[in-house]
Design an enzyme around this catalytic site. Sequence first.
Site, PDB file in Angstrom:
ATOM      1  N   GLU A  78       6.402   1.237  -3.642  1.00 60.47           N
ATOM      2  CA  GLU A  78       6.199   0.236  -2.635  1.00 60.47           C
ATOM      3  C   GLU A  78       5.074   0.193  -1.993  1.00 60.47           C
ATOM      4  OE1 GLU A  78       9.270   1.387  -0.090  1.00 60.47           O
ATOM      5  OE2 GLU A  78       8.463   3.172   0.719  1.00 60.47           O
TER       6      GLU A  78
ATOM      7  N   ASN B   3       7.574  12.299  -5.464  1.00 56.98           N
ATOM      8  CA  ASN B   3       7.908  10.973  -6.111  1.00 56.98           C
ATOM      9  C   ASN B   3       7.862  11.131  -7.530  1.00 56.98           C
ATOM     10  OD1 ASN B   3       8.487   9.618  -3.623  1.00 56.98           O
ATOM     11  ND2 ASN B   3       5.986   8.975  -3.482  1.00 56.98           N
TER      12      ASN B   3
ATOM     13  N   ASP C 196       1.945   5.903  -3.305  1.00 57.91           N
ATOM     14  CA  ASP C 196       2.408   7.013  -2.722  1.00 57.91           C
ATOM     15  C   ASP C 196       2.377   8.287  -3.812  1.00 57.91           C
ATOM     16  OD1 ASP C 196       3.659   8.602  -0.899  1.00 57.91           O
ATOM     17  OD2 ASP C 196       5.511   7.528  -0.950  1.00 57.91           O
TER      18      ASP C 196
ATOM     19  N   ASP D 271       8.845   5.297  -6.724  1.00 52.36           N
ATOM     20  CA  ASP D 271       8.277   4.954  -5.307  1.00 52.36           C
ATOM     21  C   ASP D 271       6.982   3.986  -5.369  1.00 52.36           C
ATOM     22  OD1 ASP D 271      10.685   5.821  -4.374  1.00 52.36           O
ATOM     23  OD2 ASP D 271       9.362   7.536  -3.041  1.00 52.36           O
TER      24      ASP D 271
END
Length: 370
Positions: free
Chosen positions: A257, A240, A235, A255
């Site tokens: 993930e 972020n 991302d 972030d």
Amino acid sequence: MATAPRPRTSTRDPEELGRRLTAWLDGKLPGARITGITVPGSNGMSSETLLFDIEHPDTPIRACALRLAADPAAYTVFPSYDMSRQHRVMSLVAEHTDLPVPRVQWLEEDPGPLGAPFFVMARAEGRVPPDVMPYTYEGNWLHAATDAERAELQEESISLLARLHDQFPAKEAAFLLPEGDQGGSPLRRHVEAQRAYYEWVVKDLARSPLIERAFDRLAELWPEDEGEPVLNWGDARIGNVIYAPDGFRPVAVLDWEMASYAPREVDLGWTVYLHRFFQDLTVSFGQPGLPGFLRREDLERRYAELTGHTPRDMEFHTLYAALRHGIVMLRIAYRQAHFGEVEIPAAAEDVDGLILHHASLAAMVQGTYW
């Protein structure tokens, strides 16, 4: 300026979370107190963040942030949330690179204490370019910055991506390959995982002709040379990153993930397109946005200067980014419908209109966007 209401991001009670977190922490640091519990206004829909302080003489970190997997009963955006995977990625990035990744501390894989797995990390103070209203709109700190200040932030941000790709030992990221055809290349397995995600999104619901045309167009544009895979942030966008409170230097990269093992251009395409998403949205509401900021040609040129790798097949990779984002947007629309916030069109052919950036995705499919 009228816009659609922000989709709800949680069905959880922050106060109840705080009480359960205090009980859990007592097993790690007996007698510790948790104070200053807050939920950031930018809390996402894929996982939740809780900010708090720990008061205890032996605490390894005092200012904390907790990342909690999405409530499985709340029509989640993604099929699964592997918090141990995120914890591992952040630990490895901190070990192998000089990126300012928050120090990760406790990992709790048992869903019992808070209802879902979570981990605790150090909290960084600073400023984040907002998503709502996006930083391309008038009235926020980044839009109000000077051209020189935004250029500094752009330089610092593309440097993060270049350093991640160059410094992290690529083979250490191979564990991020999605399950599937073990003979497929990392890029093919990445795309097939997105196709599987799309099938999950539309199960028992209307399909998107536009997304399916985009997959077909990807096949037509497939790179002859896919390039060597590296660790992808996933991302990769300025929303972020936490920047210094009084400057434009990154102090925390967040972030992870969506981290993956894929060609460099997968990350770079996401960085380019996610800015275009906000810029296009801003222009559609009659504002100029930030047309000179994070331009594709500037990012590609600077990335090449920093790494020695000239980005290639970027029409493929920006289309792929817009396609991936389109699947997420469709899931969010179906989630809003689940909570009664929007209505699903009666005609199947109108489903594409639920994708906020359907016009730009269609233009990319047609080859007219750039």
